[in-house]
Enzyme design. Structure first.
Site, PDB file in Angstrom:
ATOM      1  N   ASP A 171      43.949  28.648  59.465  1.00 48.66           N
ATOM      2  CA  ASP A 171      44.274  28.714  58.043  1.00 48.66           C
ATOM      3  C   ASP A 171      44.500  30.174  57.634  1.00 48.66           C
ATOM      4  O   ASP A 171      43.737  31.065  58.049  1.00 48.66           O
ATOM      5  CB  ASP A 171      43.087  28.123  57.256  1.00 48.66           C
ATOM      6  CG  ASP A 171      43.418  27.877  55.804  1.00 48.66           C
ATOM      7  OD1 ASP A 171      44.347  27.101  55.542  1.00 48.66           O
ATOM      8  OD2 ASP A 171      42.731  28.447  54.930  1.00 48.66           O
TER       9      ASP A 171
ATOM     10  N   GLU B 134      40.352  32.557  78.433  1.00 49.08           N
ATOM     11  CA  GLU B 134      39.185  32.463  79.332  1.00 49.08           C
ATOM     12  C   GLU B 134      38.899  30.981  79.650  1.00 49.08           C
ATOM     13  O   GLU B 134      38.677  30.625  80.807  1.00 49.08           O
ATOM     14  CB  GLU B 134      38.009  33.110  78.595  1.00 49.08           C
ATOM     15  CG  GLU B 134      36.679  33.029  79.275  1.00 49.08           C
ATOM     16  CD  GLU B 134      35.570  33.374  78.262  1.00 49.08           C
ATOM     17  OE1 GLU B 134      35.737  34.330  77.464  1.00 49.08           O
ATOM     18  OE2 GLU B 134      34.545  32.662  78.272  1.00 49.08           O
TER      19      GLU B 134
END
Ligand code: NOJ
Length: 543
Positions: A204, A254
């Site tokens: 957002d 990751e």
């Protein structure tokens, strides 16, 4: 790079506005169990993933974009156990799950904001937000002249005399991202949900977060207020925000490196130009950012061609792909938007919305579909004032009726409200009233009628999934008469849209593979219609 590692590049994601999708508990508000029950429907439609609007604990001043706890589920929508079931069910069906994360602001009910209110000026607790002394006699004037996006000043005064900053409503205090605790907390939040199996996040207000360090006056506060747009150059689009996206990208990468499943970051980025937009999707930042210019374009071939060309040009060089969108929970639905000023009942808005959908699905990149778009739902424009819940309505003195009309709960079946949306506990109504004419758009009718919007979307998605020409890549514009846009994808796929109302010669001979409306005469493209053809390049002069 392996293809499974890049699934998002041409994915079609369905936006689920949870409170209006499907209510499993009979309280009139959609919930996570309702979303789980709707997954087979979405699978049948053929989407690659879903984006869930915020379901976190929240006082719901802005329907969940005021988050009180980033790591839980509001009882209104279910609980963490139900969330886990939803993710597992989606995984079994091969549907990716994206969450909506809100890092620019939280809720005034967030424990850290309450702590800040209870702490003195200058305290560490206040330094997590933007607290400042006011100006003028007794500090009774706000610290600067900024306007909030939803109307009124961007500052609210607290009892000890200080003010705090909120770029949206007073119930949504802005985080101070210059405080390292903020970044650390959000890294924890990301990992919390990634550990629960989500495939990524819609971010957002991704051009927000940082404000100019001195919080100076805006040069043109009236323009900020008039456009309600991210134009205040001191409150939005600060260079430091890019460091956050690099850190978030590293976290996602990751997880991807562990299991080969790439996690997606897609940003809600409202910035003045496509070129600035492109900065957000550099290879080590967000994977994608919504390209809202298509949504903002009027029904006009030149306007469409301009925004599509700019997007292709500016985003191509970044390594990302364009993220196309025609509808979302903040905008008037396409059927209504494109219908104006056509006479009511002319069907022009619906025909154009169908054509725009085929155009979007033929463009290179990812596409987002907002729930109900696949049913051809028009905007509900005549909701009575007393049911409106959009804070923009309240904060603009009841002038702006903008966002409730596209959020009315979906019709699933039957002839009368609640149209299967809620399980029908006596006396419980959907949280926004559904008009009688929703019956024409209910999913049961749509599925049974091969001429429905639903079938157009389903057919378009199926073809898109099976035709490599419609994957990521480029497009080539073809020469066309003034009211028509046509482009080629790959060697032999052509998409053409007739923006006018009169029929024109089709750019390709023969029957189309798929068309947004009836095409009774081969070689003719009727008005307000789009079509796809597979063509023999040697027999088509443009190709
Ligand atoms: C953008 C969201 O789409 C909108 O619904 C929300 O009100 C604002 N951001 C503030 O969070």
């Amino acid at each position: 790079m392996q293809s499974r590692y890049r699934w998002w590049r041409d994915a079609v994601i369905y936006q689920v506005y949870v409170r209006s999708f499907l209510d499993s508990t009979g309280d009139g508000v959609g919930d996570l169990a309702g979303v789980r029950a709707g997954l087979p429907y979405l699978k049948k439609l053929g989407v690659d993933g879903i984006w869930l609007s915020p379901f976190y604990p929240s006082p719901q001043h802005d329907h969940g974009y005021d988050v009180a706890d980033y790591c839980d589920v509001d009882p209104l929508f279910g609980d963490l156990a139900e969330f886990d079931l939803l993710v597992r069910a989606a995984r079994r069906l091969g549907i990716k799950v994206l969450l909506d994360i809100v890092p620019n602001h939280c809720s005034s009910e967030h424990r850290w904001f309450r702590e800040a209110l209870a702490s003195p000026p200058g305290s560490a607790a206040r330094a997590r937000f933007h607290f400042a002394d006011g100006r003028g006699p007794d500090g009774a004037e706000p610290p600067n002249n900024w306007h909030a996006m939803f109307g009124g000043p961007a500052w609210t005064r607290v009892p000890d005399g200080q003010w705090y900053l909120h770029m949206f409503t007073p119930e949504q205090p802005d985080w101070n991202w210059r405080n390292p605790e903020t970044g650390a907390e959000f890294a924890r939040v990301l990992r919390f949900w990634l550990d629960r199996g989500v495939d990524g996040f819609r971010i957002d207000v991704a051009a927000g977060l940082f404000k100019h360090p001195d919080l100076p006056d805006s040069p043109d506060p009236e323009a900020d207020a008039r456009t309600r747009d991210s134009v205040n150059p001191l409150a939005w689009n600060q260079p430091e925000v890019h460091d956050v996206w690099r850190q978030w990208r590293a976290i996602c990468d990751e997880y991807a490196a562990r299991d080969g499943r790439e996690r997606l970051l897609v940003g809600e980025v409202s910035v003045p130009t496509a070129r600035e937009h492109a900065l957000y999707v550099r290879p080590d930042e967000l994977h994608q950012a919504f390209f809202f210019d298509l949504l903002g374009a009027p029904w006009d071939p030149d306007a469409f061609r301009k925004v599509i060309s700019e997007a292709m040009q500016d985003i191509a060089g970044t390594g990302s792909t364009v993220t196309w969108v025609l509808n979302n929970h903040d905008q008037v639905r396409t059927v209504t938007r494109y219908g104006e000023p056509a006479p009511e009942g002319s069907g022009l808005g619906a025909a154009r919305a169908r054509a725009a959908a085929l155009l979007m699905l033929a463009l290179p990149g990812a596409a987002y579909i907002y729930q109900g778009e696949e049913l051809g739902l028009p905007e509900v424009v005549d909701l009575p004032d007393d049911v409106l819940t959009d804070p923009i309505f309240r904060r603009t003195g009841s002038r702006a009726r903008i966002r409730d009309g596209c959020r009315v709960p979906l019709p699933w079946s039957g002839q009368a409200s609640p149209f299967g949306f809620t399980s029908g506990v006596e006396g419980v109504k959907p949280w926004l009233p559904q008009p009688e004419w929703f019956a024409e758009h209910a999913t049961d009718r749509a599925l049974a009628d091969t001429r429905s919007f639903w079938h157009l979307y389903r057919d378009g998605l199926q073809l898109r999934a099976s035709l490599p020409q419609l994957g990521e890549g480029t497009l080539r514009w073809l020469d066309t008469p003034p009211d028509v846009l046509a482009f080629a994808r790959g060697d032999d796929l052509v998409c053409a849209v007739n923006f006018g109302t009169a029929p024109v010669p089709a750019p390709v001979p023969g029957a189309p593979l798929l068309a947004s409306g009836p095409c009774p005469d081969a070689g003719v493209l009727p008005g307000s219609t789009a079509a796809w053809w597979i063509t023999d390049p040697s027999s088509t002069p443009h190709l």
